[in-house]
Write a protein that holds these residues in place. Sequence first.
Motif, PDB file in Angstrom:
ATOM      1  N   UNK A  80      30.891  38.751  43.536  1.00 24.15           N
ATOM      2  CA  UNK A  80      30.153  37.603  44.072  1.00 24.15           C
ATOM      3  C   UNK A  80      30.122  36.454  43.076  1.00 24.15           C
ATOM      4  N   UNK A  81      29.805  36.783  41.856  1.00 24.91           N
ATOM      5  CA  UNK A  81      29.722  35.733  40.844  1.00 24.91           C
ATOM      6  C   UNK A  81      31.053  35.024  40.697  1.00 24.91           C
ATOM      7  N   UNK A  82      32.092  35.817  40.611  1.00 25.77           N
ATOM      8  CA  UNK A  82      33.403  35.207  40.414  1.00 25.77           C
ATOM      9  C   UNK A  82      33.852  34.440  41.648  1.00 25.77           C
ATOM     10  N   UNK A  83      33.522  34.965  42.796  1.00 24.39           N
ATOM     11  CA  UNK A  83      33.928  34.270  44.017  1.00 24.39           C
ATOM     12  C   UNK A  83      33.260  32.896  44.083  1.00 24.39           C
ATOM     13  N   UNK A  84      31.975  32.890  43.790  1.00 22.04           N
ATOM     14  CA  UNK A  84      31.266  31.609  43.807  1.00 22.04           C
ATOM     15  C   UNK A  84      31.845  30.676  42.761  1.00 22.04           C
ATOM     16  N   UNK A  85      32.209  31.260  41.649  1.00 18.35           N
ATOM     17  CA  UNK A  85      32.685  30.440  40.548  1.00 18.35           C
ATOM     18  C   UNK A  85      34.123  29.978  40.728  1.00 18.35           C
ATOM     19  N   UNK A  86      35.006  30.882  41.097  1.00 13.03           N
ATOM     20  CA  UNK A  86      36.433  30.516  41.114  1.00 13.03           C
ATOM     21  C   UNK A  86      37.062  30.604  42.481  1.00 13.03           C
ATOM     22  N   UNK A  87      36.314  31.050  43.474  1.00 16.30           N
ATOM     23  CA  UNK A  87      36.880  31.087  44.803  1.00 16.30           C
ATOM     24  C   UNK A  87      37.712  32.332  45.044  1.00 16.30           C
ATOM     25  N   UNK A  88      38.588  32.209  46.023  1.00 13.45           N
ATOM     26  CA  UNK A  88      39.324  33.392  46.467  1.00 13.45           C
ATOM     27  C   UNK A  88      40.539  33.674  45.596  1.00 13.45           C
ATOM     28  N   UNK A  89      40.316  33.701  44.330  1.00 14.38           N
ATOM     29  CA  UNK A  89      41.390  34.083  43.410  1.00 14.38           C
ATOM     30  C   UNK A  89      41.317  35.586  43.213  1.00 14.38           C
ATOM     31  N   UNK A  90      41.746  36.278  44.240  1.00  7.57           N
ATOM     32  CA  UNK A  90      41.525  37.727  44.253  1.00  7.57           C
ATOM     33  C   UNK A  90      42.214  38.422  43.101  1.00  7.57           C
ATOM     34  N   UNK A  91      43.356  37.922  42.732  1.00 12.83           N
ATOM     35  CA  UNK A  91      44.076  38.588  41.645  1.00 12.83           C
ATOM     36  C   UNK A  91      43.306  38.459  40.333  1.00 12.83           C
ATOM     37  N   UNK A  92      42.687  37.295  40.127  1.00  7.65           N
ATOM     38  CA  UNK A  92      41.903  37.106  38.911  1.00  7.65           C
ATOM     39  C   UNK A  92      40.653  37.979  38.952  1.00  7.65           C
ATOM     40  N   UNK A  93      40.036  37.988  40.112  1.00  8.46           N
ATOM     41  CA  UNK A  93      38.844  38.816  40.257  1.00  8.46           C
ATOM     42  C   UNK A  93      39.204  40.286  40.049  1.00  8.46           C
ATOM     43  N   UNK A 267      22.418  35.251  37.294  1.00  9.66           N
ATOM     44  CA  UNK A 267      22.675  36.661  37.565  1.00  9.66           C
ATOM     45  C   UNK A 267      21.449  37.315  38.179  1.00  9.66           C
ATOM     46  N   UNK A 268      20.303  36.913  37.690  1.00 10.86           N
ATOM     47  CA  UNK A 268      19.083  37.481  38.247  1.00 10.86           C
ATOM     48  C   UNK A 268      18.965  37.124  39.723  1.00 10.86           C
ATOM     49  N   UNK A 269      19.288  35.869  40.010  1.00 11.83           N
ATOM     50  CA  UNK A 269      19.228  35.462  41.418  1.00 11.83           C
ATOM     51  C   UNK A 269      20.179  36.298  42.252  1.00 11.83           C
ATOM     52  N   UNK A 270      21.355  36.466  41.674  1.00  9.88           N
ATOM     53  CA  UNK A 270      22.372  37.196  42.413  1.00  9.88           C
ATOM     54  C   UNK A 270      21.935  38.629  42.638  1.00  9.88           C
TER      55      UNK A 270
END
Length: 343
Positions: A80-93, A267-270
């Motif tokens: 979730x954090x990475x998606x919000x941050x970098x989007x659908x870069x699935x390979x990076x995630x 992160x706490x929010x998440x």
Amino acid sequence: MGRAPCCDKANVKKGPWAPEEDAKLKAYIEQYGTGNNWIALPQKIGLKRCGKSCRLRWLNYLRPNIKHGGFSEEEDNIICSLYISIGSRWSIIAAQLPGRTDNDIKNYWNTRLKKKLLGRRKESSSNTSSMGERKDTANNGLEDNSYSPALSNSALERLQLHMQLQSLQKPFSFYNNPGLWPKLHPLQEKIMIQSLQSMNQSSPTALWQGQNIDLYEPPTAAMAQEDLGKMSMPNVNELENSFIIGNNNPADGIEQSNAGREVSGFQAELDDFLNNKTVAFVPQEDQITEFDCFQEMNGSKDDSVIWWSNDFETKSASSNSWDSTSVLQSEQMCQDYGLGYNM
DNA sequence: AACGGCGTCAACCGCAGACTA
DNA sequence: ATAGTCTGCGGTTGACGCCGT
């Protein structure tokens, strides 16, 4: 000039892989490696498969140490954090989650996580309903806006997630408070949306760059008006940078520590989101009236408020939202991120 | 038991960029 | 410089299973 097909489609088997095919492929790669030529590989081992298909099968299924299903809460948070941050870069995630494949994460996001997070809108809409505003209680999720049947727009999702988080952190911030938004005639709204759409199609990056929105410092109403006047969207790089932590640049010491606090707060929010610990944002009564202009925009008042038009055709926005520099930053960020979260 | 709706996930498709001749 | 080839990626599709009616 057309592209040559990667294989002879007529003589290539499609669909699910048979155990024998798996065994052949696995045995060969384990013994000889891929040989840096996936196209030639299936012929070498007598598989009637496309090279790309072999590659996919190996990477997503046969490769050693692949984990399937059973995503942990920590993995949820990271995704979730990475998606919000970098989007659908699935390979990076996926690179941040050992044993996970991009395909797996993508599926997991699309089928579960997205609903888990964005589904919270449903709750808040239901609350609205209980206040007598809603007529339709079914299908009031994000994807049900009449403007857009499908929610494939990761950029919008990210914005919405971002805004949800903001609504928790600063319930009266600009983005949460349509009262601060300029009043537009529904027709003007539509024109604006169309403009955004065309801007986004012609230059996906332009839409995102050049404007500042700080994740934790919402703009003033005046700034916001200006933003809207320019029909701009939050700068994702900016957003992205909000997550960069532990960069170990001594010159940035203070900012780094601030960033660290921001991230931990985020992160706490998440965590709260994921654990359903926090109460979804419920618009105040005076805000609800403001919501109406958006509902009217859609020609009905029956649904949850969709802040943004989902009608953007931002097929490319998610992958083109930033340049390669940002991607590198993202990769660095991912490493830093790992440190920051004690992975 | 039959059917339809829905969710999940493996696999496919097409594009873009890197690489090579 | 350019055309062809390969790889990697993200979006989409379709088969399958589960569940409710």
